[in-house]
Scaffold this motif. Sequence first.
Motif, PDB file in Angstrom:
ATOM      1  N   LEU A 108     -46.700 -29.848 -17.759  1.00 46.29           N
ATOM      2  CA  LEU A 108     -46.443 -30.169 -16.356  1.00 46.29           C
ATOM      3  C   LEU A 108     -45.580 -29.126 -15.656  1.00 46.29           C
ATOM      4  CD1 LEU A 108     -45.824 -34.030 -16.602  1.00 46.29           C
ATOM      5  CD2 LEU A 108     -47.962 -32.804 -16.157  1.00 46.29           C
ATOM      6  N   ALA A 109     -45.140 -28.127 -16.389  1.00 50.94           N
ATOM      7  CA  ALA A 109     -44.326 -27.083 -15.786  1.00 50.94           C
ATOM      8  C   ALA A 109     -45.114 -26.349 -14.709  1.00 50.94           C
ATOM      9  CB  ALA A 109     -43.859 -26.100 -16.854  1.00 50.94           C
ATOM     10  N   THR A 110     -44.432 -25.972 -13.642  1.00 43.95           N
ATOM     11  CA  THR A 110     -45.061 -25.187 -12.582  1.00 43.95           C
ATOM     12  C   THR A 110     -44.444 -23.794 -12.473  1.00 43.95           C
ATOM     13  OG1 THR A 110     -43.551 -26.161 -10.954  1.00 43.95           O
ATOM     14  CG2 THR A 110     -45.718 -27.211 -11.237  1.00 43.95           C
ATOM     15  N   VAL A 111     -43.145 -23.702 -12.661  1.00 44.46           N
ATOM     16  CA  VAL A 111     -42.447 -22.415 -12.644  1.00 44.46           C
ATOM     17  C   VAL A 111     -41.883 -22.109 -14.022  1.00 44.46           C
ATOM     18  CG1 VAL A 111     -40.573 -21.080 -11.616  1.00 44.46           C
ATOM     19  CG2 VAL A 111     -41.878 -22.683 -10.208  1.00 44.46           C
ATOM     20  N   GLY A 112     -41.120 -23.025 -14.543  1.00 43.51           N
ATOM     21  CA  GLY A 112     -40.552 -22.904 -15.875  1.00 43.51           C
ATOM     22  C   GLY A 112     -40.631 -24.242 -16.567  1.00 43.51           C
ATOM     23  N   ALA A 113     -40.336 -24.243 -17.846  1.00 47.83           N
ATOM     24  CA  ALA A 113     -40.446 -25.461 -18.643  1.00 47.83           C
ATOM     25  C   ALA A 113     -39.090 -26.140 -18.801  1.00 47.83           C
ATOM     26  CB  ALA A 113     -41.026 -25.144 -20.013  1.00 47.83           C
ATOM     27  N   GLY A 114     -39.124 -27.431 -19.069  1.00 50.33           N
ATOM     28  CA  GLY A 114     -37.900 -28.210 -19.172  1.00 50.33           C
ATOM     29  C   GLY A 114     -37.321 -28.298 -20.569  1.00 50.33           C
ATOM     30  N   ASN A 115     -37.916 -27.624 -21.542  1.00 46.07           N
ATOM     31  CA  ASN A 115     -37.417 -27.696 -22.916  1.00 46.07           C
ATOM     32  C   ASN A 115     -36.051 -27.040 -23.038  1.00 46.07           C
ATOM     33  OD1 ASN A 115     -40.450 -26.899 -22.710  1.00 46.07           O
ATOM     34  ND2 ASN A 115     -40.344 -28.282 -24.445  1.00 46.07           N
ATOM     35  N   ASP A 116     -35.168 -27.663 -23.779  1.00 45.37           N
ATOM     36  CA  ASP A 116     -33.832 -27.108 -23.985  1.00 45.37           C
ATOM     37  C   ASP A 116     -33.830 -26.123 -25.148  1.00 45.37           C
ATOM     38  OD1 ASP A 116     -32.854 -28.698 -21.918  1.00 45.37           O
ATOM     39  OD2 ASP A 116     -32.388 -30.359 -23.280  1.00 45.37           O
ATOM     40  N   TYR A 117     -32.810 -25.277 -25.189  1.00 44.80           N
ATOM     41  CA  TYR A 117     -32.664 -24.287 -26.250  1.00 44.80           C
ATOM     42  C   TYR A 117     -31.739 -24.859 -27.331  1.00 44.80           C
ATOM     43  CZ  TYR A 117     -32.271 -19.623 -28.341  1.00 44.80           C
ATOM     44  OH  TYR A 117     -32.332 -18.542 -29.190  1.00 44.80           O
ATOM     45  N   PRO A 118     -32.253 -25.166 -28.505  1.00 42.66           N
ATOM     46  CA  PRO A 118     -31.450 -25.832 -29.537  1.00 42.66           C
ATOM     47  C   PRO A 118     -30.596 -24.854 -30.344  1.00 42.66           C
ATOM     48  CG  PRO A 118     -33.701 -25.574 -30.306  1.00 42.66           C
ATOM     49  CD  PRO A 118     -33.656 -24.982 -28.914  1.00 42.66           C
ATOM     50  N   TRP A 119     -29.421 -24.553 -29.834  1.00 40.77           N
ATOM     51  CA  TRP A 119     -28.557 -23.606 -30.551  1.00 40.77           C
ATOM     52  C   TRP A 119     -28.089 -24.209 -31.872  1.00 40.77           C
ATOM     53  CZ3 TRP A 119     -27.922 -18.665 -28.823  1.00 40.77           C
ATOM     54  CH2 TRP A 119     -27.020 -17.861 -29.565  1.00 40.77           C
ATOM     55  N   TYR A 120     -27.597 -25.432 -31.842  1.00 39.19           N
ATOM     56  CA  TYR A 120     -27.188 -26.106 -33.080  1.00 39.19           C
ATOM     57  C   TYR A 120     -27.724 -27.525 -33.107  1.00 39.19           C
ATOM     58  CZ  TYR A 120     -23.830 -22.441 -34.358  1.00 39.19           C
ATOM     59  OH  TYR A 120     -23.238 -21.251 -34.727  1.00 39.19           O
ATOM     60  N   ARG A 121     -28.593 -27.794 -34.066  1.00 39.98           N
ATOM     61  CA  ARG A 121     -29.040 -29.150 -34.350  1.00 39.98           C
ATOM     62  C   ARG A 121     -28.375 -29.613 -35.642  1.00 39.98           C
ATOM     63  NH1 ARG A 121     -34.061 -29.611 -35.950  1.00 39.98           N
ATOM     64  NH2 ARG A 121     -34.643 -27.427 -36.170  1.00 39.98           N
ATOM     65  N   TYR A 122     -28.423 -30.928 -35.862  1.00 39.86           N
ATOM     66  CA  TYR A 122     -27.863 -31.453 -37.111  1.00 39.86           C
ATOM     67  C   TYR A 122     -28.593 -30.881 -38.318  1.00 39.86           C
ATOM     68  CZ  TYR A 122     -25.841 -34.889 -40.337  1.00 39.86           C
ATOM     69  OH  TYR A 122     -25.178 -35.495 -41.375  1.00 39.86           O
ATOM     70  N   ALA A 123     -29.881 -30.579 -38.152  1.00 38.52           N
ATOM     71  CA  ALA A 123     -30.628 -29.954 -39.243  1.00 38.52           C
ATOM     72  C   ALA A 123     -30.015 -28.607 -39.618  1.00 38.52           C
ATOM     73  CB  ALA A 123     -32.094 -29.791 -38.845  1.00 38.52           C
TER      74      ALA A 123
END
Length: 479
Positions: free
Chosen positions: A339-354
């Motif tokens: 659904l992105a038109t200009v950019g995407a809404g996904n966040d950048y996962p710098w640190y996950r619990y994994a």
Amino acid sequence: MKKIFTSLFLAAVCMACSDILEEKPKSLASENFYNTAAEAKAAVNAIYGPMRTDAALSTNYPAQLEGLADYGNSRGTQTPVSLYQGLDNTNVNRVATIWDNFYQSIRNANLVIANVPKGTSMTDADKTSFVAEAKYLRALTYFALVRNWAGVPLRTEENMTVADIPRSSVEDVYKLIVADALVAEAGLPDNPSEIGRPTKWAAKTLLSEVYLYLEKWEDSRVKAKEVIDAKKYSLVPVTVSEDFQKIYGPEVVNTSEEIFYFKYSRQQGFGLVSYAHRKIGPYNYFGPGGVYAQYTDSVSNPVIKNWDFKDLRKNHILYNVDIGLGTTSMLFRKYRDPLATVGAGNDYPWYRYADLLLFHAEADARANGKPTADGLESLNKVHRRAYGKSAEAASTVDFKLADFATLQTYIDKVVQERGYETMYEGKRWNDMKRLGIAKQRILEVKNIVIAEKHMLWPIPNSEILYNKAITAKDQNPGY
């Protein structure tokens, strides 16, 4: 609807709810004094802006690193990245923009650290928290710089007016990183004041990884174990591959495994997505289309070929599409937003619990000179979830201590698991460099001998021209 983080570079502020960090387009970072908590907060928000742009974390930083990983290759103008013989002018300019934006964020952090303590209309608790957040972000940024450029100029609140600053040693850069991270650990809150802000647990996670780089195994183990024992985080349950969208999807606000992410919105864009995808046939993982700058192959790349199809991460991340290289070529779809038109809404996962669990799995074994049940459990939690099992219960896919004849065979398994788990998160190349296996892995997987000059990015001309304490002789080898 995904809650939106506004950019310093947007005229409009996208408001979704009041409990999320908002980077309002203010110029307070250029002021000399912050008197109130609101002013100090706006100044802290200004730290995030430069590092999150297309010229840094949103596009150039992850794109440059993903072209170096053993599991994939770059194409188009990014091709020289995965030839491993040094960067051409186009890619030299790309890494230069990362440097410039990272140092702009460092400058903004320095202003907060220097000036917030002088404020007369905020509490001491507020001052401590704001300075701790600034030091966390400064430590994070220098950590990125030192891993990709080695020794860099140390610009702090104490030398902000000095233009000419020589390169510091790698050792001194790490000393500042650790010192800042310890201040952050002591001063950041137990829970985020707003979604997207760091906590003391994020600081402990940063310290755990930094100590791995410094080979301070016990220190790394302790910090990771503190986070685990706090029971603040847990892995998001997965039963089918698409469940990973509960972690990476563009509508996700935050999750139980989010330790520290850089937040993005569709208005701001997320360059990883445009670099990953090709809009063709039935595949529309990124609305505007994308340039599919990275790809891999299900047959010729042994990392992908040998990856178990029962591992749900494989199907979630990869899909076969012929990009002119044959039907076995594959693209990455970990971050997708049709659904992105200009950019995407996904966040950048710098640190996950994994990430944290795998830091612990490695540090625990190294500190003890052998794998232990405690460290193995951290590894198994990540591995179970990958196969759709409960992370918290013993399963049929569990590794056993008897599976590992030596410490090295165990470390190799942790490294392999982290490669799968963090694929397309911009982490693999620096992991391989830290472990001393980068050249070996690229030779084994791609049959390419890495030129020494390719191990570091060049110091940009902008720095050499501006900073008279750095000359051409201080440049990284080969540039």
